[in-house]
Structure formats: C-alpha cells, structure tokens
Write a protein that holds these residues in place. Sequence first.
Motif, PDB file in Angstrom:
ATOM      1  N   ALA A  25     -37.152  10.595 -88.746  1.00  0.00           N
ATOM      2  CA  ALA A  25     -37.597   9.423 -88.580  1.00  0.00           C
ATOM      3  C   ALA A  25     -37.711   8.400 -89.954  1.00  0.00           C
ATOM      4  CB  ALA A  25     -38.985   9.414 -87.859  1.00  0.00           C
ATOM      5  N   PHE A  26     -38.003   9.095 -90.759  1.00  0.00           N
ATOM      6  CA  PHE A  26     -38.008   8.523 -92.352  1.00  0.00           C
ATOM      7  C   PHE A  26     -36.529   7.986 -92.777  1.00  0.00           C
ATOM      8  CE2 PHE A  26     -37.580   8.851 -96.916  1.00  0.00           C
ATOM      9  CZ  PHE A  26     -38.620   7.851 -97.524  1.00  0.00           C
ATOM     10  N   SER A  31     -32.694   3.655 -93.241  1.00  0.00           N
ATOM     11  CA  SER A  31     -31.397   2.921 -93.015  1.00  0.00           C
ATOM     12  C   SER A  31     -31.448   1.618 -92.628  1.00  0.00           C
ATOM     13  CB  SER A  31     -30.739   3.720 -92.026  1.00  0.00           C
ATOM     14  OG  SER A  31     -31.286   3.527 -90.477  1.00  0.00           O
ATOM     15  N   VAL A  32     -32.536   1.118 -92.044  1.00  0.00           N
ATOM     16  CA  VAL A  32     -33.089  -0.129 -91.952  1.00  0.00           C
ATOM     17  C   VAL A  32     -33.230  -0.697 -92.992  1.00  0.00           C
ATOM     18  CG1 VAL A  32     -34.581  -1.514 -90.502  1.00  0.00           C
ATOM     19  CG2 VAL A  32     -33.875   0.278 -89.416  1.00  0.00           C
ATOM     20  N   ALA A  78     -29.934  10.849 -90.266  1.00  0.00           N
ATOM     21  CA  ALA A  78     -31.124  10.901 -89.629  1.00  0.00           C
ATOM     22  C   ALA A  78     -31.224  11.831 -88.284  1.00  0.00           C
ATOM     23  CB  ALA A  78     -31.687   9.524 -89.460  1.00  0.00           C
ATOM     24  N   THR A  79     -30.191  11.513 -87.272  1.00  0.00           N
ATOM     25  CA  THR A  79     -30.248  12.140 -86.110  1.00  0.00           C
ATOM     26  C   THR A  79     -30.072  13.686 -86.281  1.00  0.00           C
ATOM     27  OG1 THR A  79     -27.722  11.667 -85.802  1.00  0.00           O
ATOM     28  CG2 THR A  79     -29.377  10.107 -84.775  1.00  0.00           C
ATOM     29  N   PHE A 130     -34.395   3.451 -81.551  1.00  0.00           N
ATOM     30  CA  PHE A 130     -34.924   3.082 -82.506  1.00  0.00           C
ATOM     31  C   PHE A 130     -34.222   2.477 -83.526  1.00  0.00           C
ATOM     32  CE2 PHE A 130     -36.930   3.892 -86.713  1.00  0.00           C
ATOM     33  CZ  PHE A 130     -37.898   2.752 -87.021  1.00  0.00           C
ATOM     34  N   GLU A 131     -33.250   3.037 -84.107  1.00  0.00           N
ATOM     35  CA  GLU A 131     -32.417   2.571 -85.287  1.00  0.00           C
ATOM     36  C   GLU A 131     -31.585   1.491 -84.712  1.00  0.00           C
ATOM     37  OE1 GLU A 131     -31.555   6.860 -87.417  1.00  0.00           O
ATOM     38  OE2 GLU A 131     -30.051   6.065 -85.912  1.00  0.00           O
TER      39      GLU A 131
END
Length: 244
Positions: A25-26, A31-32, A78-79, A130-131
């Motif tokens: 999640a972090f 990435s955002v 992240a995934t 979410f991403e």
Amino acid sequence: MTADPGIIIAKRSLSLSKTYVVVGAFLGLVSVLISSVPSLLSAFPSTSGIPITSGNFTAGFTFQEYFRLISVPLQVFATLAFTTPVLLLFVYDKNNGVLEYFLSLGMNQGDIYIRYLKAALLLTSLLLGFEIISNTVVGLVEGANLALLLELSGLVVLIALPVVAFVTTIMVAFSSLQKQRIGSNQPLGIATGVFMVFPAYIGPLAIPSLAIPIDLALSLTAIVLTVVMFFLSSKLISREKLLP
C-alpha cells in the motif's frame, strides 16, 4: 451461501502477514506521489511542452507525463508486495497439512493452485483499483492528458495481473523459490517478477520514445509466460510438493 474459496484465502492471507500489505500500500501511494513530482516542485512545469530527449530520440512527453511513466513499474512492484502474503499462506498451509486435507477431498494440484491464484489476483485487483483511481484523479486535477492516463492505467493492469499470476505459479511449482528460515519464509520468486518489470523502469530513462512500446512488450511477454505456466501447472506441481 458459502464464500468463494479465493476470497477466503485472500482474507486469511491479509490476516497472516500485514507487513507486506502495508509495504504494498505504501509503494502504491509513493507511485501516486512520484507521478505528481513536477507539480510539487515549482521548478518543473507540469503541462508545458518541454520534451525529454535521449540520444537521437525525442519524446513528446512533458515532465509530468515522464514521471507518470516511471510510476508504472512502481505500481506493479506494489502489487507484488501486496500479494506476497498469499504465497506465504500457501507454505503455511502446506506445512500444517491444509493442502493434504484438500487432496483428501478429491482435489487435484490444479484445483488447489487455482484457489491461491484467484486470491492473489483478487488482492492485485484491489490495489490496482486504488492506484488507478488515485492516479487518474490526481492527473485530472493537474490537467494531465486524459488519453495518456487511460493508456498508462491499461498498461499497469496488463503488466501487473500476468506478472502476479506468473510469480504465483513459479512460487507454487518450484519449492526452491520458497526458502524456509526460522520464524519466516523468504519468497525468492518475487525477484523474478521484479526482474521482469525492471525494463519498464529504465525504459523512460534510456529511450523515452520507446517507453510505451517497451511496456507493451513486457505485458505481452508476461501474458504468454503466464498462459504457458498455467497449462503446465498440474504437471509442474506434483502431489508430493503439497504434503507437509
């Protein structure tokens, strides 16, 4: 109504190890933030037509779009982190006789593998949602090119889902990719997924004009490998490997 086995395994995975979930999640949040770097730094214009060049190549990407390209592989990383608990749960269930119990119910290797694969893909879809939503909202607020946002979102999905599926297959099929250590398991197969995605990270740096074609090539490669491994899964995963 009985809950779907994939959902049950996904929930058990999240409760088994929250460290990787937090890390995933972090990284998704980072990435955002990376895609918004030019807007955060006033020295870099976010929507001007300043091109990025590399040797004889010139790409029409702005600084904002350039950082969005860099964020694609980070979202995939992240995934991979976010779905690691599924792989840890597989080893946990193997060592505690859960997989042996599944076999006693008449399931074959493929039936058992599909349960954990579905759980991994469910968690992947959760984080991807979410991403993608976060990046799209931030991009629209910053006035980014909508077509590019949709294209990059598609690339993230096309790369992340096959890579996670491929890593899940090889981790389950080859016990050497799961090293047992006192108090923990080390999912070495994750490095394979990271290695596969790494060209998407260096592509925008080395040859900006070919960044998107490189991502598409990675996606196609991951899809082909995943399909091949999927059809070979029953042969690769012997019954003995599922016993404690």
